[in-house]
Design a protein around this motif. Structure first.
Motif, PDB file in Angstrom:
ATOM      1  N   TYR A 138       0.847  -1.195   0.000  1.00 26.07           N
ATOM      2  CA  TYR A 138       0.000   0.000   0.000  1.00 26.07           C
ATOM      3  C   TYR A 138       0.881   1.243   0.000  1.00 26.07           C
ATOM      4  O   TYR A 138       1.351   1.673   1.053  1.00 26.07           O
ATOM      5  N   PRO A 139       1.142   1.814  -1.183  1.00 23.59           N
ATOM      6  CA  PRO A 139       1.917   3.054  -1.234  1.00 23.59           C
ATOM      7  C   PRO A 139       1.298   4.068  -0.272  1.00 23.59           C
ATOM      8  O   PRO A 139       0.076   4.254  -0.251  1.00 23.59           O
ATOM      9  N   SER A 140       2.140   4.720   0.538  1.00 26.36           N
ATOM     10  CA  SER A 140       1.633   5.612   1.573  1.00 26.36           C
ATOM     11  C   SER A 140       2.248   6.997   1.451  1.00 26.36           C
ATOM     12  O   SER A 140       3.413   7.146   1.075  1.00 26.36           O
ATOM     13  N   PHE A 141       1.453   7.993   1.827  1.00 24.22           N
ATOM     14  CA  PHE A 141       1.846   9.380   1.671  1.00 24.22           C
ATOM     15  C   PHE A 141       1.590  10.128   2.978  1.00 24.22           C
ATOM     16  O   PHE A 141       0.440  10.290   3.386  1.00 24.22           O
ATOM     17  N   THR A 142       2.655  10.544   3.630  1.00 26.14           N
ATOM     18  CA  THR A 142       2.513  11.340   4.846  1.00 26.14           C
ATOM     19  C   THR A 142       2.533  12.813   4.433  1.00 26.14           C
ATOM     20  O   THR A 142       3.394  13.229   3.655  1.00 26.14           O
ATOM     21  N   ILE A 143       1.607  13.607   4.970  1.00 20.26           N
ATOM     22  CA  ILE A 143       1.423  14.963   4.442  1.00 20.26           C
ATOM     23  C   ILE A 143       1.462  16.046   5.524  1.00 20.26           C
ATOM     24  O   ILE A 143       1.163  15.813   6.687  1.00 20.26           O
ATOM     25  N   ASP A 144       1.843  17.245   5.082  1.00 18.66           N
ATOM     26  CA  ASP A 144       1.699  18.452   5.891  1.00 18.66           C
ATOM     27  C   ASP A 144       0.277  18.978   5.730  1.00 18.66           C
ATOM     28  O   ASP A 144      -0.406  18.677   4.743  1.00 18.66           O
ATOM     29  N   TYR A 145      -0.134  19.804   6.669  1.00 18.68           N
ATOM     30  CA  TYR A 145      -1.331  20.624   6.501  1.00 18.68           C
ATOM     31  C   TYR A 145      -1.133  21.891   7.318  1.00 18.68           C
ATOM     32  O   TYR A 145      -0.270  21.955   8.203  1.00 18.68           O
ATOM     33  N   THR A 146      -1.889  22.912   7.044  1.00 18.45           N
ATOM     34  CA  THR A 146      -1.747  24.185   7.742  1.00 18.45           C
ATOM     35  C   THR A 146      -2.139  24.043   9.207  1.00 18.45           C
ATOM     36  O   THR A 146      -3.232  23.562   9.518  1.00 18.45           O
ATOM     37  N   LEU A 147      -1.253  24.455  10.099  1.00 17.43           N
ATOM     38  CA  LEU A 147      -1.499  24.343  11.527  1.00 17.43           C
ATOM     39  C   LEU A 147      -2.259  25.567  12.045  1.00 17.43           C
ATOM     40  O   LEU A 147      -2.333  26.602  11.372  1.00 17.43           O
ATOM     41  N   SER A 148      -2.808  25.429  13.244  1.00 13.84           N
ATOM     42  CA  SER A 148      -3.682  26.483  13.768  1.00 13.84           C
ATOM     43  C   SER A 148      -2.948  27.802  14.002  1.00 13.84           C
ATOM     44  O   SER A 148      -3.571  28.862  14.014  1.00 13.84           O
ATOM     45  N   LEU A 165      -8.098  27.110  19.676  1.00 13.04           N
ATOM     46  CA  LEU A 165      -7.074  27.741  18.850  1.00 13.04           C
ATOM     47  C   LEU A 165      -7.268  27.408  17.375  1.00 13.04           C
ATOM     48  O   LEU A 165      -7.043  28.244  16.502  1.00 13.04           O
ATOM     49  N   TRP A 166      -7.670  26.170  17.101  1.00 11.97           N
ATOM     50  CA  TRP A 166      -7.859  25.757  15.707  1.00 11.97           C
ATOM     51  C   TRP A 166      -9.111  26.376  15.095  1.00 11.97           C
ATOM     52  O   TRP A 166      -9.083  26.873  13.967  1.00 11.97           O
ATOM     53  N   LEU A 167     -10.189  26.372  15.847  1.00 10.79           N
ATOM     54  CA  LEU A 167     -11.451  26.898  15.325  1.00 10.79           C
ATOM     55  C   LEU A 167     -11.520  28.419  15.388  1.00 10.79           C
ATOM     56  O   LEU A 167     -12.334  29.039  14.704  1.00 10.79           O
ATOM     57  N   GLY A 168     -10.682  29.016  16.230  1.00 15.45           N
ATOM     58  CA  GLY A 168     -10.604  30.470  16.271  1.00 15.45           C
ATOM     59  C   GLY A 168     -11.603  31.134  17.184  1.00 15.45           C
ATOM     60  O   GLY A 168     -11.646  32.363  17.282  1.00 15.45           O
ATOM     61  N   VAL A 169     -12.426  30.361  17.861  1.00 23.41           N
ATOM     62  CA  VAL A 169     -13.440  30.906  18.758  1.00 23.41           C
ATOM     63  C   VAL A 169     -13.866  29.798  19.714  1.00 23.41           C
ATOM     64  O   VAL A 169     -13.847  28.617  19.347  1.00 23.41           O
ATOM     65  N   ASN A 170     -14.226  30.149  20.947  1.00 26.73           N
ATOM     66  CA  ASN A 170     -14.607  29.085  21.872  1.00 26.73           C
ATOM     67  C   ASN A 170     -16.007  28.558  21.573  1.00 26.73           C
ATOM     68  O   ASN A 170     -16.801  29.200  20.885  1.00 26.73           O
ATOM     69  N   LYS A 171     -16.307  27.384  22.092  1.00 27.61           N
ATOM     70  CA  LYS A 171     -17.541  26.691  21.711  1.00 27.61           C
ATOM     71  C   LYS A 171     -18.794  27.357  22.247  1.00 27.61           C
ATOM     72  O   LYS A 171     -19.879  27.204  21.665  1.00 27.61           O
ATOM     73  N   LYS A 172     -18.681  28.111  23.344  1.00 25.55           N
ATOM     74  CA  LYS A 172     -19.860  28.797  23.875  1.00 25.55           C
ATOM     75  C   LYS A 172     -20.247  29.979  22.995  1.00 25.55           C
ATOM     76  O   LYS A 172     -21.420  30.312  22.868  1.00 25.55           O
ATOM     77  N   THR A 173     -19.244  30.608  22.393  1.00 30.60           N
ATOM     78  CA  THR A 173     -19.499  31.762  21.537  1.00 30.60           C
ATOM     79  C   THR A 173     -20.075  31.359  20.183  1.00 30.60           C
ATOM     80  O   THR A 173     -20.963  32.008  19.651  1.00 30.60           O
ATOM     81  N   ASN A 174     -19.558  30.240  19.629  1.00 25.58           N
ATOM     82  CA  ASN A 174     -20.010  29.821  18.302  1.00 25.58           C
ATOM     83  C   ASN A 174     -20.152  28.302  18.225  1.00 25.58           C
ATOM     84  O   ASN A 174     -19.375  27.627  17.540  1.00 25.58           O
ATOM     85  N   PRO A 175     -21.136  27.732  18.920  1.00 28.10           N
ATOM     86  CA  PRO A 175     -21.314  26.274  18.887  1.00 28.10           C
ATOM     87  C   PRO A 175     -21.644  25.754  17.490  1.00 28.10           C
ATOM     88  O   PRO A 175     -21.349  24.601  17.170  1.00 28.10           O
ATOM     89  N   LYS A 176     -22.240  26.594  16.658  1.00 22.91           N
ATOM     90  CA  LYS A 176     -22.579  26.181  15.293  1.00 22.91           C
ATOM     91  C   LYS A 176     -21.325  25.814  14.518  1.00 22.91           C
ATOM     92  O   LYS A 176     -21.304  24.816  13.775  1.00 22.91           O
ATOM     93  N   LEU A 177     -20.267  26.609  14.683  1.00 23.52           N
ATOM     94  CA  LEU A 177     -19.002  26.334  13.990  1.00 23.52           C
ATOM     95  C   LEU A 177     -18.385  25.042  14.512  1.00 23.52           C
ATOM     96  O   LEU A 177     -17.872  24.231  13.733  1.00 23.52           O
ATOM     97  N   TRP A 178     -18.425  24.836  15.824  1.00 25.10           N
ATOM     98  CA  TRP A 178     -17.875  23.622  16.422  1.00 25.10           C
ATOM     99  C   TRP A 178     -18.631  22.388  15.934  1.00 25.10           C
ATOM    100  O   TRP A 178     -18.047  21.334  15.720  1.00 25.10           O
TER     101      TRP A 178
END
Length: 318
Positions: free
Chosen positions: A125-135, A224-237
């Motif tokens: 199984y050819p495998s690919f380890t990748i970067d992604y943008t961090l928070s 930190l990743w979502l940019g806002v706490n869950k009480k302020t924007n539960p819809k985004l979470w």
């Protein structure tokens, strides 16, 4: 006088709370310095305290596995995202595995799963380890978009990598598991993989069993990743939770779990939805194991075996 002091105290508390929310939403990537709080070495030190028998996986199988490293798949706003590929010379249009690292969306690196990639490649199984943008560089959904871009990139370049474009599995550990699951459940068309392996990745941020979003001692990794706490924007979470989109997921899934129960938040509901629609799922829990079990022995070997067994079944490979 007492009344004025109470009002002043209340105002200060409100200011602190507001500042915390604003800070969470305005974290900038301009002065980004890579967060190295989560590394294999630091995780190993912690694991050894409770599990003295733990050890690092051996990489002697690397002799039969070829690799190509530091290939760029995306450049945006000065940020280069790279990947490493692991494969056998004899591989010919085989199923492939994309590996997404963990680290709380803010740390970690693709090299942490080299042993797993080598083991999978050795099994064909050819495998690919990748970067992604961090928070520290950008908030949700940037990391999700990055992974979607790589899935599409890999599919469009399938011939160059000698892989089957219709047999691409995505595997993620911890935050990477949450990301991989979200991509598997939410993405469309060429950006959607064909199978999911979730290694201790939370599926629902707002689930009662989830421990994500506790900002009492500082901003949590999810905040930190979502940019806002869950009480302020539960819809985004809720939007960022794979469980929210599971009804659109149409691929088999494997769940490998540590004994840290909060990491399984939403998993029962996720599996129930898939099985009710006749979609193949498998789950395995490593008894008395740390969250980072998949990085170390004595759990690594079984992790690799479970992944290969699942992939063989899904892609009908003998």
């Amino acid at each position: 006088m007492l009344y004025r002091l109470i009002r002043l105290f209340a105002a200060i508390c409100l200011l602190i709370f507001s500042f915390q929310n604003i800070f969470a939403q305005l974290i900038s990537a301009t002065d980004f310095q890579k967060d190295t709080s989560f590394t294999t070495s630091s995780a190993f030190i912690q694991v050894k305290k409770k599990y003295p028998q733990a050890s690092l996986p051996q990489l002697n199988q690397a002799k039969v596995v070829k690799s190509t490293k530091d290939l760029i798949y995306k450049t945006e706003k000065g940020i280069k995202l790279c990947f490493d590929s692991y494969y056998l010379k004899t591989t010919y249009y085989s199923p492939a595995v994309i590996i997404v690292h963990g680290g709380g969306w803010k740390s970690g690196n693709r090299q942490q799963h080299e042993a797993l990639a080598i083991g999978l490649a050795k099994a064909g199984y050819p495998s690919f380890t990748i970067d992604y943008t961090l928070s520290g560089q950008a908030h949700y959904p940037q990391a999700v978009n990055d992974i979607e871009v790589f899935v599409e990139f890999l599919r469009l370049n399938a011939k160059n990598f000698h892989i089957n474009p219709d047999q691409i599995a995505i595997l993620g550990f911890s935050a990477g598991g949450a990301l991989a699951s979200l991509v598997a459940a939410k993405s469309n068309a060429n950006r959607k993989p064909n199978a999911l392996i979730n290694i201790d990745g939370v599926l629902s941020f707002l689930h009662p069993d989830s421990g994500e979003g506790d900002d009492t001692k500082g901003l949590s990794a999810a905040t930190l990743w979502l940019g806002v706490n869950k009480k302020t924007n539960p819809k985004l979470w809720n939007e960022a939770s794979a469980l929210t989109h599971v009804s659109k997921m149409n691929m088999p899934a494997l769940f490998l779990n540590s004994s840290v129960k909060r990491m399984q938040a939403g998993q029962k509901e996720f599996i129930a939805n898939l099985t009710s629609r006749g979609i193949y799922t498998r789950a395995y829990e490593f008894t008395d194991s740390p969250h980072t079990f998949s990085l170390f022995e004595p759990w690594f070997g079984k992790t690799l075996t479970e992944c290969i067994s699942f992939l063989n079944h899904v892609f009908q490979k003998k």
